[in-house]
Design an enzyme around this catalytic site. Structure first.
Site, mmCIF file in Angstrom:
data_model
loop_
_atom_site.group_PDB
_atom_site.id
_atom_site.type_symbol
_atom_site.label_atom_id
_atom_site.label_comp_id
_atom_site.label_asym_id
_atom_site.label_seq_id
_atom_site.Cartn_x
_atom_site.Cartn_y
_atom_site.Cartn_z
ATOM 1 N N HIS B 167 57.460 13.075 -11.287
ATOM 2 C CA HIS B 167 57.294 12.251 -10.086
ATOM 3 C C HIS B 167 58.659 11.685 -9.660
ATOM 4 O O HIS B 167 59.052 11.788 -8.496
ATOM 5 C CB HIS B 167 56.302 11.113 -10.363
ATOM 6 C CG HIS B 167 56.153 10.123 -9.242
ATOM 7 N ND1 HIS B 167 55.015 10.033 -8.468
ATOM 8 C CD2 HIS B 167 57.003 9.176 -8.757
ATOM 9 C CE1 HIS B 167 55.167 9.082 -7.562
ATOM 10 N NE2 HIS B 167 56.377 8.532 -7.716
ATOM 11 N N GLU B 168 59.378 11.108 -10.624
ATOM 12 C CA GLU B 168 60.679 10.493 -10.295
ATOM 13 C C GLU B 168 61.679 11.536 -9.806
ATOM 14 O O GLU B 168 62.398 11.327 -8.827
ATOM 15 C CB GLU B 168 61.245 9.743 -11.501
ATOM 16 C CG GLU B 168 60.416 8.538 -11.933
ATOM 17 C CD GLU B 168 59.991 7.644 -10.784
ATOM 18 O OE1 GLU B 168 60.764 7.480 -9.823
ATOM 19 O OE2 GLU B 168 58.860 7.126 -10.831
ATOM 20 N N HIS B 171 61.301 12.655 -6.269
ATOM 21 C CA HIS B 171 61.892 11.774 -5.256
ATOM 22 C C HIS B 171 63.277 12.294 -4.861
ATOM 23 O O HIS B 171 63.690 12.177 -3.702
ATOM 24 C CB HIS B 171 61.990 10.334 -5.767
ATOM 25 C CG HIS B 171 60.707 9.572 -5.600
ATOM 26 N ND1 HIS B 171 60.051 9.488 -4.395
ATOM 27 C CD2 HIS B 171 59.962 8.859 -6.485
ATOM 28 C CE1 HIS B 171 58.948 8.757 -4.546
ATOM 29 N NE2 HIS B 171 58.862 8.371 -5.807
ATOM 30 N N TYR B 182 61.047 5.624 3.410
ATOM 31 C CA TYR B 182 60.162 5.005 2.423
ATOM 32 C C TYR B 182 59.429 3.799 2.996
ATOM 33 O O TYR B 182 59.500 2.700 2.448
ATOM 34 C CB TYR B 182 60.993 4.616 1.206
ATOM 35 C CG TYR B 182 60.248 4.634 -0.107
ATOM 36 C CD1 TYR B 182 59.555 5.763 -0.535
ATOM 37 C CD2 TYR B 182 60.258 3.524 -0.939
ATOM 38 C CE1 TYR B 182 58.901 5.788 -1.744
ATOM 39 C CE2 TYR B 182 59.601 3.533 -2.166
ATOM 40 C CZ TYR B 182 58.918 4.666 -2.551
ATOM 41 O OH TYR B 182 58.268 4.689 -3.770
ATOM 42 N N GLU B 191 55.668 9.367 -1.405
ATOM 43 C CA GLU B 191 54.979 9.109 -2.677
ATOM 44 C C GLU B 191 54.027 10.249 -3.036
ATOM 45 O O GLU B 191 53.916 10.640 -4.198
ATOM 46 C CB GLU B 191 54.205 7.792 -2.588
ATOM 47 C CG GLU B 191 55.013 6.600 -3.035
ATOM 48 C CD GLU B 191 55.550 6.779 -4.451
ATOM 49 O OE1 GLU B 191 54.770 7.108 -5.348
ATOM 50 O OE2 GLU B 191 56.758 6.598 -4.650
ATOM 51 N N ASP B 268 54.599 -3.485 -0.648
ATOM 52 C CA ASP B 268 54.831 -2.104 -1.091
ATOM 53 C C ASP B 268 55.288 -1.233 0.085
ATOM 54 O O ASP B 268 54.848 -0.092 0.231
ATOM 55 C CB ASP B 268 53.563 -1.547 -1.759
ATOM 56 C CG ASP B 268 53.790 -0.191 -2.441
ATOM 57 O OD1 ASP B 268 54.926 0.082 -2.870
ATOM 58 O OD2 ASP B 268 52.818 0.589 -2.525
ATOM 59 N N HIS B 273 52.516 3.321 -2.103
ATOM 60 C CA HIS B 273 51.816 3.798 -3.304
ATOM 61 C C HIS B 273 50.298 3.705 -3.143
ATOM 62 O O HIS B 273 49.562 4.012 -4.062
ATOM 63 C CB HIS B 273 52.233 2.980 -4.533
ATOM 64 C CG HIS B 273 53.656 3.172 -4.936
ATOM 65 N ND1 HIS B 273 54.690 2.432 -4.403
ATOM 66 C CD2 HIS B 273 54.231 4.045 -5.815
ATOM 67 C CE1 HIS B 273 55.829 2.826 -4.941
ATOM 68 N NE2 HIS B 273 55.589 3.797 -5.795
#
Ligand SMILES: [Zn+2]
Ligand SMILES: [Zn+2]
Lengths: 101, 410
Positions: B167-168, B171, B182, B191, B268, B273
């Site tokens: 996931h990271e 990005h 974002y 996301e 957020d 998310h």
């Protein structure tokens, strides 16, 4: 002195969003712990954030630490990628303390 | 000299030109040639192209990994080297897990999408473990990955879930492709890309079909005591957890449940998310509709759509692009394209300009079959791709000529 910590964002933002702010009241601490907290809070208040947000970080967490001391309120808003080392030390202390209490 | 070089492009077959460029002493030229070669998906499987790729492989750093140990500090500059690409394994399992997770993600992008690291040019992969105190998170700081140990109450070590690591890293891929902003919908798409490709890396490593996969993100980062399934579920957004300590999974699974939150840190960034649940569910439905391994057709459609998106792309535009790409890659009215259409429809997004009356899709598919199995579209696809490759080659050739005249001047 009363210190409030609000944690938001992160990979688990959906969970963090629902968690209330956490409070540490120095009046409930022993002398050593209270002195530690005061020193860390004082250092964090006089040190500016280490960086301005680049807008490139993803899933980082942001923190609002509110310090109420002798009728004065100071609000520090920093994040994983912008926090000063002093803010990081105060944050670490608060999280360790809140976990064990 | 430049003029003769430019004329030349028209009478040499593309692989020959590319081979010349791949032999160039300038690494920038080699990388550019490599990228051009790989951009044409039709050529990817050809043996001649594969061997060209292998000969040029040494040109890139190929995402060499470095893992550093923060020793619970938040100050990355003070971290110490714990493991490097060619170094020995560490005695610290967090270090080794991060190292392996980076390697699996790198291998996934390379083998499935012919993408050389996050930027497509072999960018180095740096990760930090043991970040901060009681840190319940992992993040991408814009160029590197950072993993916390968890507080041991809610969360454990964030290197424990391969989909969290992927996931990271994704990005990074998104940043180097669409660069989705974002905030709000583009942020929720950002996301969603990380969840989708994060889940695909886990499925690819486990060799699971769409039907076999659990479609959960972060099943291994919760402490056993907390009793949560995962951080998020692509299959059932809103149902990953529901307990007194964590609260209830707030992800919507349909546009009618889109959550409007303030576009700031506390909100957020407009619920990036949260609302990612909607495109996440669309991908899951498309993958189940198409069947088989989700990193194949569904993954390629989403990857092509990500590559074709821009910083401000929102749900509707992205959905339209996946439909377009499904048509280009697998044929108009193909089962793949129909699965994409109905997946978005099920989450409340209708593809622009497509009639979705009951039975229309089937009638259109039948019509296409009687018109010669859509072979005309296939050949025009190839023609267009060759034309596109030629254009890219022309640009490259100009660049090379420019570099040559520059080096002459020195
Ligand atoms: Zn993320
Ligand atoms: Zn020629």
């Amino acid at each position: 002195m009363k210190v409030t910590l609000l944690q938001r964002g992160g990979l688990a933002a959906g969970i963090n969003l629902q968690r209330p702010p956490q409070v540490v009241d120095a009046a409930t601490l022993d002398g050593t712990a209270a002195a530690e907290l005061k020193a860390l809070a004082d250092a964090a208040m006089v040190t500016p954030a280490s960086a301005t947000a680049t807008g490139k970080a993803r899933d980082e967490m942001s923190y609002v630490i509110t310090i109420e001391d002798q009728g004065r309120e100071t609000i520090l808003s920093q994040s994983d990628t912008t926090m000063s080392a002093e803010f990081g030390k105060l944050l670490g202390w608060l999280k360790r303390h809140l976990k064990s209490h | 000299m430049r003029a003769s070089y430019c004329r030349c492009i028209n009478c040499i077959t593309p692989p020959h030109v590319l081979k010349k460029l791949l032999d160039n002493s300038d690494t920038r030229v080699r990388d550019a040639a490599l990228r051009t070669l790989l951009a044409t998906s039709r050529l990817r499987g050809e043996r001649s192209v594969r061997s060209l790729f292998a000969s040029a492989a040494a040109a890139s750093s190929h995402g060499r990994r470095t893992i550093s140990d923060c020793s619970n500090s938040t100050f990355l500059a003070a971290a110490t080297l714990a493991r490097s690409e060619d170094g020995p394994a560490s005695g610290d399992e967090s270090v080794n897990r991060a190292f392996e997770g980076l390697g699996d993600t790198r291998a996934f992008y390379s083998e499935v999408f012919d993408r050389d690291s996050l930027d497509g040019q072999g960018m180095r992969l740096n990760a930090y473990v043991h970040y901060g105190s009681e840190y319940n998170n992992a993040f991408w700081d814009g160029s590197e990955m950072v993993f916390g140990d968890g507080d041991g109450v809610l969360f454990t070590d964030f290197t424990k879930s391969i989909d969290v690591i992927a996931h990271e890293l994704t990005h990074g891929v998104t940043e180097f492709t669409a660069g989705l902003q974002y905030h709000n919908q583009s942020g929720a798409l950002n996301e969603s890309m990380s969840d989708v490709f994060g889940s695909l890396v886990k499925q690819w490593v486990g060799k699971q079909t769409a039907a076999q996969a659990d479609w959960l993100i972060g099943t291994d980062i919760f402490t056993p005591a907390i009793g949560a399934d995962a951080l998020r579920s692509l299959k059932e957004p809103g149902k990953a957890y529901n307990n007194p300590t964590l609260g209830r999974d707030p992800q919507p699974d349909h546009m009618s449940k889109y959550v409007n939150l303030p576009d700031n840190d506390v909100g957020d960034n407009g619920g990036v998310h949260i609302n990612s649940g909607i495109p996440n569910k669309a991908f899951y439905l498309a993958a189940i509709g198409i069947g088989g391994f989700a990193w194949e057709a569904p993954g390629h459609i989403w990857y092509a759509a990500l590559s074709a998106s821009t910083a401000s792309t929102e749900f509707q535009e992205f959905a339209d692009t996946t439909y377009l790409k499904a048509g280009q890659l697998y044929g108009t009215h193909s089962t793949e394209q129909q699965a994409v259409l109905s997946a978005w429809k099920e989450v409340g997004i209708r593809i622009s300009g497509v009639r979705t009356l009951a039975g229309t899709a089937t009638r259109m598919r039948q019509a296409a079959m009687t018109n010669g199995n859509g072979h005309d579209e296939d050949s025009s696809d190839v023609a267009r791709q060759i034309e596109q490759l030629s254009r890219q080659l022309a640009v490259l050739t100009k660049e090379v000529a420019g570099l040559k005249s520059k080096s002459k001047a020195h």
